[in-house]
Design an enzyme around this catalytic site. Structure first.
Site, PDB file in Angstrom:
ATOM      1  N   LYS A 127       0.835  -1.203   0.000  1.00 48.04           N
ATOM      2  CA  LYS A 127       0.000   0.000   0.000  1.00 48.04           C
ATOM      3  C   LYS A 127       0.870   1.254   0.000  1.00 48.04           C
ATOM      4  O   LYS A 127       0.681   2.161  -0.816  1.00 48.04           O
ATOM      5  CB  LYS A 127      -0.928   0.005   1.226  1.00 48.04           C
ATOM      6  CG  LYS A 127      -1.959   1.109   1.160  1.00 48.04           C
ATOM      7  CD  LYS A 127      -2.690   1.300   2.454  1.00 48.04           C
ATOM      8  CE  LYS A 127      -2.006   2.384   3.250  1.00 48.04           C
ATOM      9  NZ  LYS A 127      -2.608   2.700   4.531  1.00 48.04           N
ATOM     10  N   ASP A 146      -6.778   1.288   1.090  1.00 52.19           N
ATOM     11  CA  ASP A 146      -6.794   1.609   2.510  1.00 52.19           C
ATOM     12  C   ASP A 146      -8.186   1.292   3.036  1.00 52.19           C
ATOM     13  O   ASP A 146      -8.988   0.656   2.337  1.00 52.19           O
ATOM     14  CB  ASP A 146      -6.389   3.079   2.745  1.00 52.19           C
ATOM     15  CG  ASP A 146      -7.492   4.051   2.310  1.00 52.19           C
ATOM     16  OD1 ASP A 146      -8.472   3.622   1.666  1.00 52.19           O
ATOM     17  OD2 ASP A 146      -7.375   5.246   2.631  1.00 52.19           O
TER      18      ASP A 146
END
Ligand code: SF4
Length: 225
Positions: A127, A146
C-alpha cells in the site's frame, strides 16, 4: 442483487469514473509532501492516523529532517518525540529510521521507484509503495487499498473480499491502468466526504444510481409530509 457479469461491472465502473471525475475534479493525495522521501515518511506515519494529524506533524518534522541521512542519524528518542502524536510512534520511528538507513546504504539516499525495491524497505508494504509510486513518481503500479477503498469497493459491489491485496486484484482489471492512482483518490475522497463508515450519506450521494449499497440497510421510502 443478481450476479453482475464482468462486462456489466466494467461498464458500471466506467460510469462511476465519469461521476467521480465530475464530483472530485481536483482529487489528490492529501498527505502534504514536496518530494518522494517526504511522501514515503508521511505514508509510514499515516498508518492508524488521520492525514490531517500527519500533516500537522510533518510540517515541523520536514523542517528538521530534510534528507534520508538526517532521519537515519537522528537519535531515536528525538524522532519518537517528534512523531509521538501520530500513534504507534516507537514502531514508526524504528521503521522510518531503518528504512532511511537502507536508502542511504543501498540507494544513495534516494527513494527507489520500483515496487520490488520499495517493498524491500522496512515498514514499506504494497500500500505504501503504491502511494509513493503513484503520487511521487506518476507510476500506476497498483491500486492503493486503505480502509476507505476497502469499504467502498465492498459497498459499490466491486470486490466482495476483505484482504486488501485481493481487493486490489479485483479492482485492477476493472479500472484503466492510467487511472489506478486517481481511482483510489476518488474512493478515498468519497469515503471521507460522503460514504462514511457509519451513516453513509446515500440520500445525497453523487453515485447512488450506480451503487448497489451492498451490506447496508435499505433506505427508508420518502414519505410525503
Ligand atoms: S450510495 Fe451510499 S453506499 Fe453507495 S457510494 Fe453512495 S454513500 Fe456509499
Amino acid at each position: 442483487m443478481p450476479r453482475e457479469s464482468n462486462a456489466a461491472k466494467a461498464e458500471r465502473v466506467k460510469q462511476l469514473i465519469a461521476r467521480f471525475q465530475e464530483t472530485y475534479p481536483t482529487a489528490h493525495c492529501e498527505l502534504e509532501h514536496s518530494n518522494p522521501l517526504e511522501l514515503l515518511v508521511a505514508t509510514i506515519l499515516s498508518a492508524q492516523c488521520t492525514d490531517k494529524r500527519v500533516n500537522l506533524v510533518t510540517r515541523q518534522l520536514f523542517n528538521r529532517y530534510r534528507t534520508a541521512a538526517d532521519f537515519a542519524q537522528a537519535p531515536i528518542s528525538e524522532l519518537e518525540e517528534a512523531i509521538k502524536t501520530t500513534g504507534f510512534f516507537r514502531n514508526k520511528a524504528r521503521n522510518i529510521q531503518s528504512c532511511c538507513q537502507a536508502l542511504v546504504e543501498k540507494h544513495a539516499g534516494r527513494v527507489p521507484s520500483s515496487m520490488a525495491e520499495l517493498t524491500a524497505l522496512d515498514g514499506v508494504g504494497r500500500k505504501t509503495a503504491n502511494v509513493v509510486l503513484g503520487n511521487a513518481f506518476n507510476i500506476n503500479c497498483g491500486v492503493v487499498v486503505d480502509t476507505h477503498v476497502a469499504r467502498l469497493a465492498s459497498r459499490l459491489g466491486l470486490s466482495p473480499r476483505r484482504d486488501p491485496a485481493k481487493i486490489e486484484q479485483d479492482l485492477m482489471p476493472l479500472v484503466p491502468q492510467d487511472q489506478w492512482t486517481l481511482f483510489s483518490h476518488w474512493l478515498i475522497w468519497h469515503g471521507r466526504r460522503r460514504c462514511y463508515a457509519r451513516n453513509p450519506g446515500c440520500l445525497h450521494c453523487e453515485v447512488r444510481p450506480l451503487c448497489p449499497r451492498l451490506g447496508l440497510k435499505r433506505l427508508a421510502p420518502v414519505t410525503a409530509s
